[in-house]
Design a protein around this motif. Structure first.
Motif, mmCIF file in Angstrom:
data_model
loop_
_atom_site.group_PDB
_atom_site.id
_atom_site.type_symbol
_atom_site.label_atom_id
_atom_site.label_comp_id
_atom_site.label_asym_id
_atom_site.label_seq_id
_atom_site.Cartn_x
_atom_site.Cartn_y
_atom_site.Cartn_z
ATOM 1 N N MET A 22 1.100 -1.049 -0.300
ATOM 2 C CA MET A 22 -0.079 -0.151 -0.226
ATOM 3 C C MET A 22 0.464 1.348 -0.113
ATOM 4 O O MET A 22 0.469 2.269 -0.647
ATOM 5 C CB MET A 22 -0.941 -0.057 0.775
ATOM 6 N N ILE A 23 1.922 1.326 0.813
ATOM 7 C CA ILE A 23 3.030 2.215 0.987
ATOM 8 C C ILE A 23 3.785 2.227 -0.726
ATOM 9 O O ILE A 23 3.637 3.603 -0.815
ATOM 10 C CB ILE A 23 4.163 2.588 1.944
ATOM 11 N N TRP A 24 3.673 1.209 -0.818
ATOM 12 C CA TRP A 24 4.571 1.168 -2.867
ATOM 13 C C TRP A 24 3.705 2.083 -3.099
ATOM 14 O O TRP A 24 3.445 2.825 -3.996
ATOM 15 C CB TRP A 24 4.888 -0.283 -2.101
ATOM 16 N N PHE A 25 2.572 1.556 -3.229
ATOM 17 C CA PHE A 25 1.815 1.671 -4.886
ATOM 18 C C PHE A 25 1.362 3.189 -4.489
ATOM 19 O O PHE A 25 1.032 4.254 -4.784
ATOM 20 C CB PHE A 25 0.231 0.790 -4.328
ATOM 21 N N SER A 26 0.944 4.128 -2.867
ATOM 22 C CA SER A 26 0.813 4.889 -2.648
ATOM 23 C C SER A 26 1.899 6.418 -3.398
ATOM 24 O O SER A 26 1.579 7.878 -3.599
ATOM 25 C CB SER A 26 0.448 5.488 -1.519
ATOM 26 N N PHE A 27 3.391 5.490 -3.808
ATOM 27 C CA PHE A 27 4.602 6.296 -4.143
ATOM 28 C C PHE A 27 4.115 6.730 -5.490
ATOM 29 O O PHE A 27 4.700 7.710 -6.363
ATOM 30 C CB PHE A 27 5.523 5.647 -2.799
ATOM 31 N N VAL A 28 3.722 4.733 -5.758
ATOM 32 C CA VAL A 28 3.937 5.152 -7.710
ATOM 33 C C VAL A 28 2.736 6.049 -7.842
ATOM 34 O O VAL A 28 2.892 6.525 -9.192
ATOM 35 C CB VAL A 28 3.620 4.043 -7.771
ATOM 36 N N ARG A 29 1.548 5.781 -6.810
ATOM 37 C CA ARG A 29 0.468 7.061 -8.044
ATOM 38 C C ARG A 29 0.883 8.652 -8.322
ATOM 39 O O ARG A 29 0.661 8.992 -8.790
ATOM 40 C CB ARG A 29 -0.476 6.983 -7.534
ATOM 41 N N LYS A 30 2.213 8.461 -7.120
ATOM 42 C CA LYS A 30 2.476 10.637 -7.217
ATOM 43 C C LYS A 30 3.595 10.711 -8.076
ATOM 44 O O LYS A 30 3.132 11.600 -9.024
ATOM 45 C CB LYS A 30 3.036 10.640 -5.881
ATOM 46 N N ASP A 31 4.684 9.307 -8.609
ATOM 47 C CA ASP A 31 5.141 9.500 -9.598
ATOM 48 C C ASP A 31 5.820 8.247 -9.932
ATOM 49 O O ASP A 31 6.036 7.022 -9.719
ATOM 50 C CB ASP A 31 7.001 9.964 -9.223
ATOM 51 N N GLU A 32 5.202 7.069 -10.751
ATOM 52 C CA GLU A 32 5.138 5.787 -11.956
ATOM 53 C C GLU A 32 6.594 5.594 -12.028
ATOM 54 O O GLU A 32 7.559 4.322 -11.661
ATOM 55 C CB GLU A 32 4.172 5.681 -12.030
ATOM 56 N N ASP A 33 7.697 6.646 -13.000
ATOM 57 C CA ASP A 33 8.528 5.803 -13.234
ATOM 58 C C ASP A 33 9.474 6.172 -12.063
ATOM 59 O O ASP A 33 10.757 4.769 -12.404
ATOM 60 C CB ASP A 33 8.953 7.076 -14.290
#
Length: 296
Positions: free
Chosen positions: A248-259
């Motif tokens: 969930m934490i990882w996904f929250s970061f990906v939503r901000k900057d996926e690359d």
């Protein structure tokens, strides 16, 4: 053939991430024997899996990070022969149990070889490779380990008490499999390998995996409760807690900057946390389910 770079491509430590399937089969096997346990473990984790890693690395010729290798060295023909030697050793070890177990190792190996070999290259077919990888690393490996541990044969794949828990392991792998591809989009697309993660997109990969993780959690919960094993139910939920939190934490970061956040380091930490949590849980479940500690 015996160059250090070739041995690195075998990625023997990476077998740790596939051990939960073995330990789950161990916990449910009815006819345990110390010699068979050692043979099955060694043939799978020290020879079959490394053989598969090396063989696929030889044909993939990755230049960027792959599972277990941040900076993979350039492959040589020696890697190809080394992987085949490990493959043959795994089959010979399998024969020490019975010919059927050895033939299961052979089938697994041939499917694994088809994953990257240019004449078939399952890897370039997104949904087919997802189904095949999840089934063979999950349900098929569970049945294979169950058969080897108890000295059974192919008939195990007709038994519901093998197919049901085996299918649960496939559900788990179908959820995690796309995440192992999420940082390899550039290199996969360059080779023309349209992986499932590439097909889904980076954010789509996380959504897809979250759905499968939910299905997996529900099905495992049903499995333990149906067996009246409340301790197994709560133990599984406890083991999955750090995995879900990290995801969930990882996904929250990906939503901000996926690359920026779909990278090798974060993907490997997902693998490590999952493997540690599940290995600890299934070892505990083995001790609890078999009551082996009461012997001492």
């Amino acid at each position: 053939m015996f160059k250090l770079s070739n041995w690195r491509h075998l990625r023997i430590p990476f077998s740790f991430y596939l051990m939960p399937v073995f330990f789950f089969a161990l916990a449910l096997s009815p006819n345990l024997n110390g010699d068979r346990l050692l043979i099955v473990f060694v043939s799978l984790h020290l020879f079959l899996y490394p053989s598969s890693n090396g063989y696929n690395s030889y044909f993939d010729k990755d230049e960027k990070s792959i599972g277990g290798l941040r900076n993979p060295p350039k492959v040589t023909k020696g890697l190809y022969y080394l992987s085949l030697i490990f493959f043959v050793i795994s089959l010979i070890l399998g024969l020490k149990i019975n010919w059927q177990f050895s033939s299961m190792l052979l089938v697994y190996s041939l499917v694994s070889m088809a994953y990257s070999h240019p004449s078939v290259r399952l890897k370039k077919y997104p949904y087919l490779s997802w189904v095949v990888a999840g089934f063979f690393q999950g349900c098929f490996t569970f049945g294979l380990a169950y058969a080897g541990l108890s000295d059974f044969g192919w008939e195990v794949f007709t038994k519901s008490h093998v197919l049901i828990p085996g299918s649960l392991t496939s559900l788990m792998l179908w959820g995690s499999y796309p995440l192992t591809q999420v940082y390899q989009h550039e290199e996969d697309s360059k080779r023309g390998d349209i992986t499932l993660s590439l097909k889904l997109g980076k954010k789509g990969t996380f959504v897809f995996s979250s759905i499968w993780f939910l299905v997996t959690g529900v099905c495992f919960s049903w499995f333990f409760l149906d067996r009246n094993q409340e301790s197994g139910f709560f133990g599984f939920l406890l083991a999955m807690l750090p995995v879900v939190l990290y995801f969930m934490i990882w996904f929250s970061f990906v939503r901000k900057d996926e690359d920026k956040y779909t990278n090798y380091t974060l993907a490997m930490w997902m693998n490590r946390i999952s493997a540690i949590a599940l290995n600890v849980f299934f070892v505990w479940y083995f001790l609890e389910n078999t009551q082996v500690l009461q012997v001492f």
